[in-house]
Each structure stands twice: as C-alpha cells, then as structure tokens.
Design a protein around this motif. Structure first.
Motif, PDB file in Angstrom:
ATOM      1  N   ALA A  19       0.833  -1.209   0.000  1.00 25.91           N
ATOM      2  CA  ALA A  19       0.000   0.000   0.000  1.00 25.91           C
ATOM      3  C   ALA A  19       0.868   1.260   0.000  1.00 25.91           C
ATOM      4  N   ILE A  20       1.918   1.266   0.842  1.00 25.75           N
ATOM      5  CA  ILE A  20       2.808   2.436   0.895  1.00 25.75           C
ATOM      6  C   ILE A  20       3.602   2.555  -0.402  1.00 25.75           C
ATOM      7  N   LYS A  21       4.058   1.413  -0.934  1.00 27.94           N
ATOM      8  CA  LYS A  21       4.779   1.446  -2.211  1.00 27.94           C
ATOM      9  C   LYS A  21       3.922   2.063  -3.311  1.00 27.94           C
ATOM     10  N   ALA A  22       2.639   1.722  -3.317  1.00 27.48           N
ATOM     11  CA  ALA A  22       1.738   2.264  -4.342  1.00 27.48           C
ATOM     12  C   ALA A  22       1.620   3.776  -4.217  1.00 27.48           C
ATOM     13  N   LEU A  27       4.329   9.377  -6.528  1.00 27.13           N
ATOM     14  CA  LEU A  27       5.277  10.499  -6.489  1.00 27.13           C
ATOM     15  C   LEU A  27       6.530  10.214  -7.317  1.00 27.13           C
ATOM     16  N   GLY A  28       6.545   9.059  -8.003  1.00 28.07           N
ATOM     17  CA  GLY A  28       7.727   8.677  -8.776  1.00 28.07           C
ATOM     18  C   GLY A  28       8.834   8.109  -7.918  1.00 28.07           C
ATOM     19  N   LEU A  29       8.503   7.686  -6.715  1.00 31.12           N
ATOM     20  CA  LEU A  29       9.499   7.172  -5.772  1.00 31.12           C
ATOM     21  C   LEU A  29       9.466   5.651  -5.801  1.00 31.12           C
ATOM     22  N   LEU A 158      -0.574   9.595   2.090  1.00 38.50           N
ATOM     23  CA  LEU A 158       0.828   9.389   2.467  1.00 38.50           C
ATOM     24  C   LEU A 158       1.236  10.518   3.402  1.00 38.50           C
ATOM     25  N   SER A 159       1.294  10.213   4.699  1.00 37.09           N
ATOM     26  CA  SER A 159       1.570  11.257   5.685  1.00 37.09           C
ATOM     27  C   SER A 159       3.038  11.663   5.674  1.00 37.09           C
TER      28      SER A 159
END
Length: 686
Positions: A19-22, A27-29, A158-159
C-alpha cells in the motif's frame, strides 16, 4: 550475463508494504535513490519552545501548554475547542474536523494536567489568539529534535511521518558515494554529495532559513549541479549514440540548389548562407544529421529547407516535410511546389482530409518516384512508405511529440533530420534541453522586412479600431482579426469569433469579411485562406489557426482580440503574419480591463520588443521551461530543482563535467545517470 545496472536497481528497491509502495509510486518514488532525491519543499522549526505571550499573529511556533478546558461547540458549525495555557498566557486551539478519540485525548490531558506540545500558526480569532488544527503530542513523549523538520511534497494517503521514516531509512542504507572528482568539487566550493543530501533532509536549527528557501545554500547548489549533470550526461550520450549510427551520405554537385537560387527574386542573407553551409555539411556525413534550425518569424527558414531537400533529391534520395497543421502544411506545399516543380522535382501533397482513393495514389507515389512529400502527421500513418527517404524535415517541431518524430524517422533507414522552429529558444534552454542537437540560428532578417508597430488598445475603444480597419481597406490593404474562441463560453467572457464576424459585417457592409476557425472542415479552411490570399476577402476573422505559416504580403493590419489571454510566443507569431510586404504594418492588441499582473507583464514585453529571442527569454522567465518543452515533447524529465535563469553557471559547469566523465570515467557517468534517472531515461530527443 546479468546486467549490473539491473542488479543495483533491484538492491535499491524500497522496503515497504504494498500500500505504501503504491502511494510512493504516485510520487515517482520507486528506489531508495528516488527517496534520497525527494527533497523538502520547506522546513518547520520544532527545535525550540516559544512562550505563548511571545507568539505574535501570523507566526508559526511550537508552544508547551496544559489544557484548561475542552468542549465540542456547534456554532457556527460543529467544532472541537480547547483552551490551553503556559506560564506566560493562554490561547485557544480549534479543530473543524475531528474524531471522538481526539476529544478523549484532550480531556485526559486536562484531567491529568499533562503538558502538550503544540505546533501551528498563531491567528487572532474571536476569543483572541488561537491555533487551528495544530499538531499536538504529549510533551513527556516528545524529545526536542536537533534539526529542522522537513516538509515534503506528498500525495493523498501518504503522511509526512511515513515519508520521513522512508527517507531516513534510505539515507542510512543507500549508496551515497561521491561521483565527481573531489579536487574539482572542492575548487568550486561544493560539499560532498552525502553531506549535501543529509544536510537538506536534516538541516541544523542554526541554518539560515532564507538560503534554504531560495535554494542558494551550498548544499542546494550541489544538488542542482548534480541534476543538471545527469541531464547533460544523458543528452551527450544520445548525441554520441546518434553519431555512431549509419546514415546515407547525401553528397551532390549542387546543380539543383544553384538553379533554385538563380530563379529566386531575392538573394540569401549572410545568416542564411552560413546556416545552409552547416546543413549541407551535415547532410554529406555518414551519421544522421539532427539539426534544429531556429529563426524568428520571417527570417527565411523555408528556403533553407527547400535547398536541403534539393541536396537530398540530387543525391538520389527522397525528402519528407511534416508540419503540425493542414493550413501550415498546405502553405509550405504551395511554396515548395512553386520553387521546385520548375526544376523537375515532383512535390506531392498528403493530407488526412484527402479522399481515400487520392490518398492511396499519393502513398503509392511516396513508395515510388516522388521526390518530396509534404503533409501533416498523415505522413507517419500506416501505409505511407518511402522508397529511399534520406531527409525528414519537421516544421514547428515542438508541436510534435517524441513518438511522432520517431515514427517519421522510422520511415527510412536513419534519415537525416532538420527540425525548424519559429519560436526562438533562449540560450539557457538550448544548453539544457537541446544539448543533444546541433543548433543553427538565423539571426538576421531579410532586407526589406519591416518592423511591425505594436499598439495596446483598451476594448473600450473598439469603435476606433473598426474605423482604422476601414481606413486600411480603403487604401487597398487587408486585415486579420484574431479571436481566441469560436463560440460564447459561460465560463470565460470572451468575444467569440462568430460574434466578431457578425459585428464587422454589420459595421463595414462595404467590406468582404471571411471567417476561419478550427471547427471548419479542412477543405473549407483551405478555400477561405485561398480567397484571402487572392484578395477576394478584405478582413479575415480567424482563431489561432493562422498563427504560423500564412503568408499574405498585402495584409498590413492585425487586430488581436483579448490579447491578455494569449501567451507571448503566440502573440509574437501572430504579429509576424503582417509586415511581410512593402507596406507599413500595425498590430493592435485589444485588451479587456482589469488586467492581472501576469497579463500586464506579458503585454508590456510584447509592446516593447520585436526581437523573438528576447521575447522568448522573457517568456521563459515568466512561465518556466515546462511550457517551452514539456516532458512529452522533450522526452526528458523536467528539472525539479535547477533554475535555468539563476543557475546558468551550473549549466556551463555541468556540460564540461559531463564530457569529462563520459571520456575519463564512463562507469561513474553511468552510476550518476542511474542515481538521477534510474535507467529510465525515456525517449531522448528524436
């Protein structure tokens, strides 16, 4: 053998939940390198505690206070309000959106008299000083940080806390090795790469905040240099790769070019002769030319394209000439047909609006005996195959995407490419985004080309402008009247082309008024333009379809409706449609009040300047590079941190170091490119 770059990229993968990777991917990260180079947009100072009494209106501060009372209020809307205090004074905190557990947290802090650490902006509210939606934590659970708190560009869900955690993890594990020569680096007062990124992610509290915000701190200069260096390495590699591929050497005795020049009613300028020599030299090489020919409106680019086509055709090859609009392509076809047909050159017109049978016949000519094919993007459609394409000419190249230019190149075996632009590119932009091209500049106008007088006129004086139109037509001249829209828009109060057409028809019944716009069919546009060229129309009301390419020497007045809505390059291009004959010409910029500061600045620039290069420089200053090249147009990522106006010294240094790295340390050049672009260089300029 396994690709070492792929191994490095796999090892560089971010460790996080799917989920965080998505979210990071939005953001292109994707890699740890990406996280390291995702730098803060701003900083907040949570290293100090400010007394409430010392915090004035508008200050963003951190205070430590106990909760005195808590309540959920319903006027004027449901909100959570708490009164807090330290030894120096009191303030209110308000939450317009809140959860039930927040109420419980604040009530517990009140009951236990547990100090809270609150961070936010002080505002003067109805009851006095207040913070709206402050960040808060129990002071007992919080250690004052020893660095400024970074605030990163983020996306929904994304905090900042998650983003900071990911970036700090990347800083500990990623490869931050130095890739430029330390001696050179120290001589230019750059910090080491690892020092720069650590500093920018965690600057000490004593750092001068303005240097951070203005990106002038040495750490920022190092990052901007590295970004420019990656761009320059990428472009120089593309340039070298092109020169290593084979192309037909278009060597000819020059008889066709000599005959064309002898038949022209004008002589080439010194600038045209110089540029033609550059093009001719490139065409004779065994690697593909990729030359950008830029020159102001009316500087004579088309004749150079015709001479280049003559060289290719005399060498036994075909040439293709692609333009972005049918009006412009047809204008070029008519001019090239007039020049080249008497020389025995077969010029073929190909347009998407041709009947299927005619189009198929023209496509057959492309595959057979035709010498020069002129058209729009129809040239790159399936079914258009060239027998021996040696030269591809692209006019107004910035209007085509990378993929479109690539498709044209695929129509032959690495044909030479000549790209033309009447939108001059500022030197800094050319150095940064066009370093993989050879650039020729027509910096001299043909003799007799008249400067156009520009007038700024308020819309309130429209009747005076219409009378000026009558005077010009009575003198035997013709007029363009340009409008930005075709029909009324409820969102934008603009005078529509249809209404203007009706107004002029009624106000000037003795004049012949024509109308051309983007919604007309291709043959209707062509017929209207032909009538204007033939002087069967006195006034042509038009949208910006006449922006480039239209050549009517008898037109000496242009009126641009709602000029404040147009960009600088558009205004300059439109103004270039007049002043092409022997008569004094005027461009009237009709504007509507009130003007925004940006619109006022644009009109001031166009009023004071006729030099396209200066206008382009000012346009770059006002709009930034994205509007000039666009990521889809350039095939390169736009610069995130470097500023083309402010950092020209860094661009110069990056060009030099890129060449040195490629020559002396190609492995380090590759690693630098991987760090910044991750092997995703995208399609480079084609």
């Amino acid at each position: 053998m396994t690709d070492p770059v792929q191994i490095t990229m796999a090892a560089d993968e971010i460790i996080a939940s799917p989920a965080i990777k998505a979210k990071l991917r939005k953001l292109g990260l994707i890699r740890r390198d990406d996280l390291i180079l995702h730098l803060p947009a701003r900083y907040e100072d949570e290293t100090v505690i400010t007394q409430i009494a010392a915090a004035s209106n508008g200050m963003t501060v951190q205070v430590e206070a106990i909760v005195l009372d808590v309540s959920v209020q319903f006027r004027p809307r449901r909100q959570l309000v708490a009164r807090v205090a330290d030894a120096s004074g009191e303030l209110y905190i308000r939450f317009l959106n809140f959860y039930g557990n927040q109420v419980k947290q604040l009530e517990k802090a009140r009951d236990e008299k547990a100090p809270l650490r609150l961070f936010g902006e002080i505002r003067l509210g109805f009851f006095g000083a207040e913070m709206v939606h402050p960040r808060y934590r129990l002071a007992s659970q919080t250690v004052l940080p020893d660095a400024l708190t970074p605030v990163y560009p983020t996306t929904a869900g994304l905090s900042q806390a998650i983003l900071r955690k990911q970036i700090l993890s990347a800083l500990k594990s990623a490869d931050l090795s130095e890739l430029i020569d330390p001696t050179w680096r120290d001589a230019h007062d750059f910090p080491a790469f690892d020092q720069a990124v650590h500093f920018l992610h965690q600057p000490p509290p004593e750092t001068e905040p303005s240097a951070l915000q203005r990106h002038t701190h040495p750490a920022w200069r190092r990052i901007k240099f590295d970004e420019l260096l990656a761009q320059q390495i990428s472009l120089r590699r593309a340039y070298r790769a092109r020169r290593s591929t084979g192309a037909p050497a278009l060597v000819s005795p020059g008889h066709l070019a000599d005959r064309l020049l002898a038949a022209l009613p004008f002589a080439l300028t010194r600038a045209q002769k110089r540029v033609m020599a550059e093009i001719s030299h490139d065409l004779a090489q065994t690697h593909p030319m990729q030359r950008l020919l830029q020159g102001d409106v009316g500087s004579g680019k088309t004749i150079l394209a015709a001479l280049a086509a003559c060289q290719a055709i005399e060498a036994g090859y075909q040439a293709a000439f692609m333009a972005p609009t049918e009006i412009l392509a047809e204008q070029h076809y008519l001019k090239l047909n007039e020049w080249l047909t008497p020389l025995g050159i077969q010029v073929v017109w190909l347009s998407g609006r041709l009947k299927k049978s005619v189009k198929q016949a023209r496509q057959a000519q492309a595959a057979g005996a035709s010498h020069l094919l002129v058209g729009t993007h129809a040239l790159i459609q399936e079914g258009v195959d060239f027998a021996r394409l040696g030269l591809a000419i692209v006019d107004e190249q910035h209007r085509f995407g990378v993929a479109q230019r690539l498709e044209l190149r695929k129509k032959g075996a690495n044909p030479h490419q000549l790209m033309m632009s009447a939108t001059p590119i500022p030197r800094t932009l050319a150095m940064s985004y066009y370093a993989d091209l050879d650039v020729s500049v027509l910096d001299e106008m043909p003799p007799g080309r008249r400067l156009v007088t520009t007038k700024l006129v308020s819309d309130a004086r429209r009747d005076e402008v219409i009378e000026r139109v009558r005077t010009v037509i009575d003198a035997g001249r013709q007029v363009y009247w340009v409008c930005p829209l075709i029909e009324e828009s409820e969102k934008i109060d603009l005078q529509a082309a249809l209404d203007t057409y009706m107004t002029l028809t009624q106000a000037l019944p003795e004049c012949r008024v024509g109308l051309v716009h983007g919604r007309l069919k291709g043959d209707e546009k062509a017929a209207m333009m032909a009538a204007f060229v033939a002087r069967d129309i006195d006034i042509l009301v038009a949208t910006t379809v006449i922006e480039v390419g239209v050549d009517v020497p008898n037109a000496s007045l242009m009126v641009i409706e709602h000029a404040e809505r147009f960009g600088l390059s558009q205004l300059h291009q439109l103004r270039g449609r007049v002043g092409r004959g022997a008569h004094d010409s005027v461009c009237v910029l009709l504007y509507q009040k009130p003007l925004s500061p940006t619109a006022r600045e644009r009109l001031k620039v166009i009023y004071e300047n006729n030099d396209g290069f200066e206008i382009a420089r000012q346009d770059l200053r006002l709009r930034g590079p994205g509007e000039f090249v666009g990521s889809r147009q350039s095939g390169l990522p736009l610069l995130r941190y470097a500023d083309l106006e402010a950092d020209i010294d860094l661009i110069e240094m990056a060009r030099t170091v890129a060449e040195q790295l490629l020559n002396e340390a190609p492995a380090r050049a590759q690693r630098h490119l991987q760090r910044w672009l991750g092997g995703r260089e995208e399609m480079l300029k084609v």
